[in-house]
Design a protein around this motif. Structure first.
Motif, mmCIF file in Angstrom:
data_model
loop_
_atom_site.group_PDB
_atom_site.id
_atom_site.type_symbol
_atom_site.label_atom_id
_atom_site.label_comp_id
_atom_site.label_asym_id
_atom_site.label_seq_id
_atom_site.Cartn_x
_atom_site.Cartn_y
_atom_site.Cartn_z
ATOM 1 N N ALA A 215 82.095 94.311 54.582
ATOM 2 C CA ALA A 215 82.167 93.758 53.229
ATOM 3 C C ALA A 215 83.172 94.620 52.476
ATOM 4 O O ALA A 215 83.288 95.819 52.750
ATOM 5 N N VAL A 216 83.903 94.016 51.573
ATOM 6 C CA VAL A 216 84.965 94.747 50.878
ATOM 7 C C VAL A 216 84.792 94.627 49.369
ATOM 8 O O VAL A 216 84.575 93.534 48.845
ATOM 9 N N GLN A 217 84.879 95.745 48.695
ATOM 10 C CA GLN A 217 84.833 95.787 47.229
ATOM 11 C C GLN A 217 86.127 96.450 46.754
ATOM 12 O O GLN A 217 86.554 97.455 47.320
ATOM 13 N N THR A 218 86.744 95.869 45.732
ATOM 14 C CA THR A 218 87.980 96.461 45.216
ATOM 15 C C THR A 218 87.794 96.825 43.750
ATOM 16 O O THR A 218 87.400 95.985 42.949
ATOM 17 N N ILE A 219 88.053 98.070 43.416
ATOM 18 C CA ILE A 219 87.997 98.509 42.021
ATOM 19 C C ILE A 219 89.424 98.833 41.594
ATOM 20 O O ILE A 219 90.108 99.634 42.246
ATOM 21 N N ARG B 58 87.920 98.042 36.939
ATOM 22 C CA ARG B 58 87.091 96.870 37.150
ATOM 23 C C ARG B 58 86.904 96.672 38.631
ATOM 24 O O ARG B 58 87.647 97.147 39.442
ATOM 25 N N SER B 59 85.914 95.924 38.931
ATOM 26 C CA SER B 59 85.521 95.803 40.314
ATOM 27 C C SER B 59 85.536 94.345 40.733
ATOM 28 O O SER B 59 85.153 93.474 39.987
ATOM 29 N N THR B 60 86.000 94.107 41.920
ATOM 30 C CA THR B 60 85.953 92.743 42.427
ATOM 31 C C THR B 60 85.503 92.735 43.872
ATOM 32 O O THR B 60 85.787 93.641 44.615
ATOM 33 N N SER B 62 86.119 91.057 47.400
ATOM 34 C CA SER B 62 87.292 90.363 47.903
ATOM 35 C C SER B 62 87.543 90.582 49.377
ATOM 36 O O SER B 62 86.781 91.231 50.070
ATOM 37 N N GLY B 65 86.391 90.962 54.351
ATOM 38 C CA GLY B 65 84.943 90.938 54.519
ATOM 39 C C GLY B 65 84.365 89.742 53.800
ATOM 40 O O GLY B 65 83.381 89.163 54.223
ATOM 41 N N PRO B 67 82.563 89.049 51.038
ATOM 42 C CA PRO B 67 81.182 88.777 50.673
ATOM 43 C C PRO B 67 81.191 87.718 49.579
ATOM 44 O O PRO B 67 81.966 87.819 48.631
#
Lengths: 273, 235
Positions: A215-219, B58-60, B62, B65, B67
């Motif tokens: 899973a990927v989160q981008t800040i 800010r967070s996204t 993407s 992966g 989700p």
């Protein structure tokens, strides 16, 4: 609450620039996201007895929200079980400090038990042209290595730890191998590491159940400016400017000499008389 | 004219309280624009440390992966929508009709020394590709080019100091031509240049055109100043 507000106003009044940079992080709040990394269980999440998330499915990451700083009792129950339902997992007194950017992850331990892990996301500035890559081991799996474009980038990562690095911005092909081997357990996947971001990759699921995933989160927003603009190393323009200045002086001198000549000529004329 | 331009430059940065007649001061570094107290650099610890403070990021969710988003949690306050990176085309051509300048635009990143990368030919101008593009709703589109280079000579940007307020700069991006009106031209000592304002990704959309100026140091082969043109979008 009132004192808090006054304090905030005072701080802002004395640092208008701080206002500009922290406009999205009101004083006293933290930014919180939640990732569901427990395979197979649709759940509800309660914070201090109140529903935070309902019908939360595996592999989903919430949008970030601002929550007041403080300690939170977090409880994960089967969807619809209610605040008093049997906990799939819970964590009491999770510290959410003001201003922090946190991701709470519901995931499996290395030996497959559901657990909640709060991570503080690194939001420090990233040098121009670079991205921060963070990898978190949230899977029921042994130690792993993370490879970028086939080369080991982060080694020996174990659940529930994280590893991070500053890397050149751009797209990399990432995969996860069992530590010290070339046995790929996840991937490869293309990761777009955007400049000035912290791109956080979560390895979750279970090796035994063969459902390991990323899973990927981008800040974003940690970009910084380049160190300068060095736009000229020839010196020809400076030389030309100097030459044209010299030309001007020569011309002025010429006019002066001419004037002097006229005077001299006049005198000579006079003496000739 | 110089005095008018310098005075104009004093008001150019949104953080400047008042106009300034001192060109070095007009873009002087404001250390506090980039200083934020941030969470400690603490790898591998799953417990949040206490007392850290925030940054405007800010967070996204993407990427590969992917989700699926769970939507907005029921508690807490939502953040403003995330500004997605620009999908507009990159600029390709830069021109100033009154000065007879037309230059090819190259996308540039960061050089090994941390400065903005620039290809050698002074006939071309570089665009800072990590920053805003023409037409983006916020921040400065930065174009920079060499004043001169060994083996190439002097480039068209030597004429930037001849720009007047209101002169039109045209930047072509994709099939569109973006027009900008010159607001100020300033020479600033490199040691005093406020780089975070020059490369800002926030505030109103602007065009910043940069080259070198000031005195040339024969030993280091560097100019000691940058000439910075600030222009506002027309229309």
């Amino acid at each position: 609450m009132k004192t808090l507000r006054i304090a905030a106003v005072t701080v802002l009044a004395f640092s208008p620039l701080a206002l500009a940079t922290t406009a999205n992080a009101a004083s006293g709040d933290a930014t919180v996201s939640v990732l569901h990394g427990v395979p197979g269980a649709t759940v509800d999440v309660y914070a201090n007895g109140k529903a935070l998330l309902t019908n939360f499915k595996p592999g989903t990451l919430t949008d970030p929200v601002m929550l007041p700083a403080g300690d939170y009792d977090l409880k994960v129950v089967a969807a619809g079980a209610g605040a008093d339902g049997k906990a799939v997992t819970e964590a009491k007194g999770v510290a959410v400090p003001a201003g922090a950017n946190i991701t709470v992850v519901a995931h499996l331990t290395a030996d497959g038990k559901p657990v909640l892990t709060p991570y503080v996301n690194d939001t420090s500035m990233v040098p121009a042209g670079q991205a921060r890559l963070t990898v978190r081991h949230d899977a029921a799996a042994p130690a792993v290595d993370v490879r970028a474009n086939g080369k080991p980038a982060l080694k020996g990562l174990t659940n529930p730890n994280e590893a991070k690095a500053l890397v050149a911005a751009g797209t990399i092909k990432a995969d996860v191998t069992l530590a010290g081997t070339s046995t790929v357990v996840i991937g490869p996947a293309n990761l777009d590491l955007k400049e000035g971001t912290n791109t956080i990759v979560y390895a979750w699921g279970s090796a035994a159940d063969k459902n390991l995933k990323l899973a990927v989160q981008t800040i974003s927003g940690m970009n910084s400016a380049p160190g300068g603009v060095n736009a000229g190393s020839g010196g020809q323009a400076a030389a030309q400017a100097a030459a044209s200045d010299t030309g001007r002086y020569v011309a002025i001198a010429g006019v002066a000499a001419l004037a002097g000549g006229v005077v001299l000529f006049g005198r000579r004329k006079a003496t000739n008389r | 004219m110089a005095a008018a331009l310098l005075a104009g430059a004093g008001t150019a940065w949104f953080t400047r309280p008042a106009a300034s007649a001192n060109p070095a001061d007009g873009f002087a570094s404001q250390a506090s624009t980039t200083v934020t107290t941030l969470p400690p650099d603490d790898p591998a610890l799953p417990t949040p440390p206490v007392g850290s403070s925030g940054a405007p990021n800010r967070s996204t969710a993407s990427s590969s992966g992917r989700p699926a988003k769970a939507g907005v949690p029921l508690l807490g306050r939502s953040l403003p929508p995330v500004s997605e990176p620009s999908k507009l085309p990159a600029p390709t051509s830069f021109s100033i009709a009154r000065l007879g300048i037309t230059m090819k635009v190259r996308a540039e990143g960061v050089a090994g020394d941390g400065q903005m990368a620039l290809a050698p030919p002074p006939a071309d101008i570089g665009w800072y590709r990590y920053g805003p593009r023409p037409g983006d709703p916020a921040g400065a589109t930065v174009l920079a080019g060499h004043l001169d280079e060994p083996d190439y000579g002097i480039g068209p940007l030597v004429q930037l100091t001849n720009l007047r307020q209101g002169d039109v700069i045209t930047v072509a991006s994709g099939k569109k031509a973006y027009r900008y009106s010159v607001k100020s031209v300033t020479s600033i000592k490199k040691t005093a240049l406020d780089l975070s304002s020059l490369f800002t990704r926030e505030g109103p959309p602007q065009l910043h055109v940069v080259t070198c100026g000031g005195n040339f140091d024969q030993e280091t082969r560097h100019y000691d100043a940058n000439v910075v043109v600030i222009a506002n979008p027309i229309g």
